[in-house]
Design a protein around this motif. Sequence first.
Motif, PDB file in Angstrom:
ATOM      1  N   UNK A   1       0.835  -1.206   0.000  1.00 59.83           N
ATOM      2  CA  UNK A   1       0.000   0.000   0.000  1.00 59.83           C
ATOM      3  C   UNK A   1       0.868   1.253   0.000  1.00 59.83           C
ATOM      4  N   UNK A   2       1.949   1.230   0.766  1.00 57.84           N
ATOM      5  CA  UNK A   2       2.854   2.386   0.776  1.00 57.84           C
ATOM      6  C   UNK A   2       3.500   2.584  -0.590  1.00 57.84           C
ATOM      7  N   UNK A   3       3.937   1.500  -1.223  1.00 56.09           N
ATOM      8  CA  UNK A   3       4.538   1.602  -2.554  1.00 56.09           C
ATOM      9  C   UNK A   3       3.527   2.147  -3.561  1.00 56.09           C
ATOM     10  N   UNK A   4       2.282   1.671  -3.464  1.00 51.35           N
ATOM     11  CA  UNK A   4       1.232   2.152  -4.364  1.00 51.35           C
ATOM     12  C   UNK A   4       0.996   3.645  -4.155  1.00 51.35           C
ATOM     13  N   UNK A   5       0.902   4.087  -2.897  1.00 50.23           N
ATOM     14  CA  UNK A   5       0.675   5.502  -2.607  1.00 50.23           C
ATOM     15  C   UNK A   5       1.803   6.369  -3.144  1.00 50.23           C
ATOM     16  N   UNK A   6       3.037   5.911  -2.969  1.00 52.60           N
ATOM     17  CA  UNK A   6       4.184   6.665  -3.482  1.00 52.60           C
ATOM     18  C   UNK A   6       4.150   6.755  -5.001  1.00 52.60           C
ATOM     19  N   UNK A   7       3.839   5.649  -5.651  1.00 48.70           N
ATOM     20  CA  UNK A   7       3.802   5.634  -7.116  1.00 48.70           C
ATOM     21  C   UNK A   7       2.685   6.525  -7.644  1.00 48.70           C
ATOM     22  N   UNK A   8       1.537   6.487  -6.978  1.00 48.43           N
ATOM     23  CA  UNK A   8       0.420   7.323  -7.417  1.00 48.43           C
ATOM     24  C   UNK A   8       0.776   8.798  -7.251  1.00 48.43           C
ATOM     25  N   UNK A   9       1.438   9.148  -6.154  1.00 49.33           N
ATOM     26  CA  UNK A   9       1.846  10.541  -5.940  1.00 49.33           C
ATOM     27  C   UNK A   9       2.866  10.991  -6.984  1.00 49.33           C
TER      28      UNK A   9
END
Length: 195
Positions: free
Chosen positions: A88-96
Motif C-alpha cells: 500500500x505504501x509503494x502504491x501511494x508513493x507511485x500514485x503521488x
Amino acid sequence: MVSDDVKTADAAAHQVAPAFSLTTGRVRGYHRAAVDTFLAAARAAFEGDADDLTAADVRVASFPLVKNGYVVAEVDAALGRVEDALAARARDRAVRSQGAGAWVEQARDEAQVILDHLARPKRQRFARTGVLTFGYRIDEVDHVGTRIARYLRDGEPLTAEQLRSAAFRMQRGGYREEQVDALIDATVDVILAVR
C-alpha cells in the motif's frame, strides 16, 4: 553454526512474552529469534519510511523450523499484513509521483502478461520437471491458474491471502516450482496494486 547475535536474540526472545503462540510436542514452528529479528527490521523500515524492505521481500522471507517455535500460521498471517502495508505504501508513493493513471496502466499490463501465460492449454502452462524429478502437481496448479484467470478476466473473487496459502502436492514430471511461484507472486502483486 549459530552466530552469537542469534543466540543473544534467542535468549532475549525467551525472556519476554512471545509475540505469537508457541508450538508444542513434535510440531515444529518458526525460529523465534529469526522471526523477531525480521519483524523488528520490517517495523524499523516501515516506520523510518525507508525502501530497504519491499512487499516482495516479505513474501519470500523464510525461517528455520524448530521445536517450541512460533506457530507458522500466525506468523504467516502477520507477514501477510506487513506485505499488505508495504504494498500500500509503494502504491501511494507511485500514485503521488506518477499519477493514478500510470499506476493502473502498469497493473493492467502486468495482469495481461499473467493472462497471456495462463491462456496456454492446460497441462502445458509451465515447464515440466524430468520424469524422475518432482514438481508441483499439474492438475492442482492448473486449477489455481484457472481461478487467477477468472479473477483477472471476469472479476471473480480471489484474495492475496488465498494465493499466499496455496500449496501443491508433488508429482514426478510436474510443473517447475520456480515458474509457478513466480506467476503466483506476480498475481499477488497485481491484487495488492488494485486494492
